[in-house]
Structure formats: C-alpha cells, structure tokens
Design an enzyme around this catalytic site. Structure first.
Site, PDB file in Angstrom:
ATOM      1  N   HIS A   1     -11.288   2.848  -2.259  1.00  5.21           N
ATOM      2  CA  HIS A   1     -10.400   1.790  -2.769  1.00  5.21           C
ATOM      3  C   HIS A   1      -9.742   2.250  -4.079  1.00  5.21           C
ATOM      4  O   HIS A   1      -8.558   2.027  -4.307  1.00  5.21           O
ATOM      5  CB  HIS A   1     -11.193   0.510  -3.061  1.00  5.21           C
ATOM      6  CG  HIS A   1     -11.854  -0.108  -1.868  1.00  5.21           C
ATOM      7  ND1 HIS A   1     -13.210  -0.103  -1.698  1.00  5.21           N
ATOM      8  CD2 HIS A   1     -11.341  -0.777  -0.803  1.00  5.21           C
ATOM      9  CE1 HIS A   1     -13.526  -0.746  -0.577  1.00  5.21           C
ATOM     10  NE2 HIS A   1     -12.410  -1.156  -0.008  1.00  5.21           N
TER      11      HIS A   1
ATOM     12  N   GLN B   1     -10.355 -12.443   9.986  1.00  3.99           N
ATOM     13  CA  GLN B   1     -10.392 -11.142  10.668  1.00  3.99           C
ATOM     14  C   GLN B   1     -11.782 -10.784  11.177  1.00  3.99           C
ATOM     15  O   GLN B   1     -11.994  -9.694  11.688  1.00  3.99           O
ATOM     16  CB  GLN B   1      -9.815 -10.036   9.789  1.00  3.99           C
ATOM     17  CG  GLN B   1     -10.636  -9.646   8.583  1.00  3.99           C
ATOM     18  CD  GLN B   1      -9.855  -8.720   7.656  1.00  3.99           C
ATOM     19  OE1 GLN B   1      -8.919  -9.119   6.985  1.00  3.99           O
ATOM     20  NE2 GLN B   1     -10.237  -7.450   7.631  1.00  3.99           N
TER      21      GLN B   1
ATOM     22  N   GLY C   1      -5.334   2.432   3.348  1.00  2.00           N
ATOM     23  CA  GLY C   1      -6.018   3.703   3.598  1.00  2.00           C
ATOM     24  C   GLY C   1      -5.885   4.158   5.044  1.00  2.00           C
ATOM     25  O   GLY C   1      -5.921   3.339   5.972  1.00  2.00           O
TER      26      GLY C   1
HETATM   27  P1  AMP Z   1     -11.456  -2.874   3.016  1.00  2.57           P
HETATM   28  O1  AMP Z   1     -11.922  -3.418   1.717  1.00  2.57           O
HETATM   29  O2  AMP Z   1     -12.501  -2.145   3.784  1.00  2.57           O
HETATM   30  O3  AMP Z   1     -10.697  -3.887   3.836  1.00  2.57           O
HETATM   31  O4  AMP Z   1     -10.401  -1.748   2.653  1.00  2.57           O
HETATM   32  C1  AMP Z   1      -9.298  -2.020   1.831  1.00  2.57           C
HETATM   33  C2  AMP Z   1      -8.366  -0.857   1.858  1.00  2.57           C
HETATM   34  O5  AMP Z   1      -9.029   0.313   1.394  1.00  2.57           O
HETATM   35  C3  AMP Z   1      -7.864  -0.530   3.278  1.00  2.57           C
HETATM   36  O6  AMP Z   1      -6.488  -0.170   3.238  1.00  2.57           O
HETATM   37  C4  AMP Z   1      -8.729   0.635   3.675  1.00  2.57           C
HETATM   38  O7  AMP Z   1      -8.123   1.492   4.628  1.00  2.57           O
HETATM   39  C5  AMP Z   1      -8.887   1.343   2.344  1.00  2.57           C
HETATM   40  N1  AMP Z   1     -10.093   2.184   2.384  1.00  2.57           N
HETATM   41  C6  AMP Z   1     -11.349   1.803   2.701  1.00  2.57           C
HETATM   42  N2  AMP Z   1     -12.170   2.862   2.695  1.00  2.57           N
HETATM   43  C7  AMP Z   1     -11.418   3.951   2.396  1.00  2.57           C
HETATM   44  C8  AMP Z   1     -11.675   5.343   2.248  1.00  2.57           C
HETATM   45  N3  AMP Z   1     -12.881   5.852   2.434  1.00  2.57           N
HETATM   46  N4  AMP Z   1     -10.647   6.149   1.924  1.00  2.57           N
HETATM   47  C9  AMP Z   1      -9.400   5.653   1.741  1.00  2.57           C
HETATM   48  N5  AMP Z   1      -9.081   4.347   1.863  1.00  2.57           N
HETATM   49  C10 AMP Z   1     -10.076   3.509   2.192  1.00  2.57           C
END
Ligand code: AMP
Length: 284
Positions: free
Chosen positions: A37, A61, A147
């Site tokens: 993040h 979701q 991400g």
């Molecule tokens: P989340 O909190 O899991 O919904 O993720 C929020 C954002 O962070 C999304 O766009 C994810 O793709 C990105 N993200 C989560 N984990 C990673 C990672 N290991 N590397 C890069 N981006 C990430």
C-alpha cells in the site's frame, strides 16, 4: 495529516484544495496497510499536490461466507504509515456513512468480472465498482492508484473508467513482495507459520511459468500445467484457479502471442491468496 470520517468534511477539504489549484491523487485501500500500500501512496505523493488514502473495509465486496467481520483493522497504525508516506488525508468512513440506509444502487459490469476471481466471488466486483465509483465522485481525483497485485481489479477499474467517462487517470503499480517472494497482503496475517511457509508456492509456481515464457514457451496449456504441478506439490495448498488470460480483456488465451496475465488463486489452509505475473512477448 488529517483523519476524516465524514463525506461532507472530505468534500469541503477537496473544494478548498481545488480552489488552491491543487492536483489530487487517491489511493483506495481496505486498511491494515503494508509496504505494498505504501508504495502506491508514495507514488501518488510524487505525482500529485494532495493525496487522499481511503481506508474502508467495504462490505459490498464481501460475499456472505467471506471474512468481512474478521478482516484485520488497525486505524492508528494505518494513519502512521500514511503520514510517513506523505498522505494529506486518511478517509475512514463508517459503513453507514458510505451506504445510506436503503441504498439500492450499484455499479456492475458485463464481462471482465465473470472469470478469475469472479467465479468464486460472484458479487465481489460489483462491490468494488460501486465503492470505487463512490470514492471517485467524493474525491474527484486527477489520478487513482491501484496495485497490479489485484490485476483483475485493476483491469476492471480501467474498463469502468473508460465506459463511464470518469476522466481519471488510473495508475497501475507493481507488486511489492516479502524478501522470500510472497506477495504482500493484509490477509497474510491469517497464515500460521507452517502456512506462511507453504504460501511461498504461489510465487514459486509463477516464477517457473514466467521462466518458461521468457524462454519462448507460447503454449498456454503447458504454462498452466507447470503452475498446477508446482502448486500440487505443496500439501497445504488447494487451487481455486490457474489461468492465462489476455491482459486487457481477461479472456482465456491458448497461446502467448500478445500481452497476457497469468493469474492464480490458491487456498492455503482456509486463507485464499492471489498472485500473478504479466508477460509481453513483444517486449522480449
Ligand atoms: P486492499 O487494501 O487489499 O484492498 O488493497 C488496496 C490497494 O493496494 C489495491 O490497489 C491493491 O492492489 C494494492 N496492493 C495490495 N497489496 C499490494 C502489493 N503487495 N503490492 C502492490 N500493491 C498492493
């Protein structure tokens, strides 16, 4: 840095920033932030005058038997990480603030959301498209950061922005991994030490296939078989899906002739983890 929980307050901050002529970046997250993040936030800070990080475990979701109630949460830790990365606002609304009583409007998509994670999580992307649309309307960012870790989500959001004329640049950011290769994820905290070790099989199996593709293997079936074989060698792993799809349409491909996405979802014990790699034959 401010922590804001009301939409009205956030809108007035955005209005103020716009009056000052500032550009705005948005990083949507579900919190429990890690270095993955942080890389998005740091990029957003480098490309915009002001940055909002949304920190919201979005109930729409999650499916009925998923981990909504157990999803890890830690606002004060998240706020410290956001401040360190240079964010200006953490938007942390309660579910009731985001979804008014009687809410019955959703944003959905015909294709792109049916395969890959959409098969096991049939209502997931409707929730994602809905909450991301709402955040786009509230924050009106110039750019939003997602991400590549959630490759299907990134493709879906890009398509939605085009289809609904949001006029927002979607910036895709590379997957951030632990030193041993495991893709960082808030859900990694569910893993026991044994499962954490077993979870390495996701990245390892993808590395095998990526190596084959780089050496010129174009047969999608062979690449998939190599990934499946590697995952099956790990007793704690159970495959949800292993697929090779067109990077933009997410339709399955038989041969690697254009940019592809190799995407997998694997249960390690009860925890479902995803990982992927993109490959562009022309770039070789
Ligand atoms: P989340 O909190 O899991 O919904 O993720 C929020 C954002 O962070 C999304 O766009 C994810 O793709 C990105 N993200 C989560 N984990 C990673 C990672 N290991 N590397 C890069 N981006 C990430």
């Amino acid at each position: 840095m401010q922590i804001v929980s009301s939409i009205e307050e956030l809108r007035s901050i955005i209005k103020w920033w716009r009056g000052e002529g500032h550009s705005i970046g948005l990083v949507p997250t579900m919190g429990y932030l890690h270095e993955g993040h942080k890389s998005l936030i740091v990029k957003a800070v480098s490309e915009n005058d002001r940055v909002v990080v949304s920190d919201f475990v979005n109930p729409t979701q999650f499916g009925p038997n998923e981990d909504l109630s157990s999803y890890p949460r830690d606002l004060s830790r998240d706020a410290a990480l956001c401040e360190e990365a240079g964010a200006d606002v953490v938007f942390h609304p309660e579910p009731e603030e985001m979804y008014d009583k009687g809410n019955c409007t959703f944003v959905d998509m015909d294709s792109l959301t049916k395969g890959l994670c959409g098969k096991t999580r049939p209502t997931h992307f409707r929730g994602v498209c809905t909450v991301v649309s709402k955040l786009f309307h509230i924050v009106t960012p110039d750019r939003a950061y997602f991400g590549q870790k959630d490759a299907q989500q990134l493709a879906v959001v890009r398509r939605m922005v085009r289809d609904l004329n949001f006029g927002i640049s979607i910036v895709g950011c590379p997957i951030v991994r632990e030193e041993d290769g495991l893709a960082m994820s808030s859900r990694n905290t569910y893993l026991s030490p044994k499962e954490r070790e077993a979870a390495l099989v996701l990245h390892k199996s993808l590395e095998i296939a990526e190596g084959m593709a780089k050496s010129g293997e174009q047969d999608a079936g062979k690449l998939i078989s190599a990934i499946v074989k590697s995952i099956k060698s790990e007793p704690l792993a159970r495959i949800d899906y292993v697929e090779l799809v067109d990077a933009e349409t997410l339709e399955p491909v038989k041969a690697v002739k254009a940019p592809i996405l190799a995407a997998i979802a694997v249960y390690i014990g009860k925890t479902r983890l995803i990982d992927n790699f993109s490959f562009c034959p022309e770039a070789q």
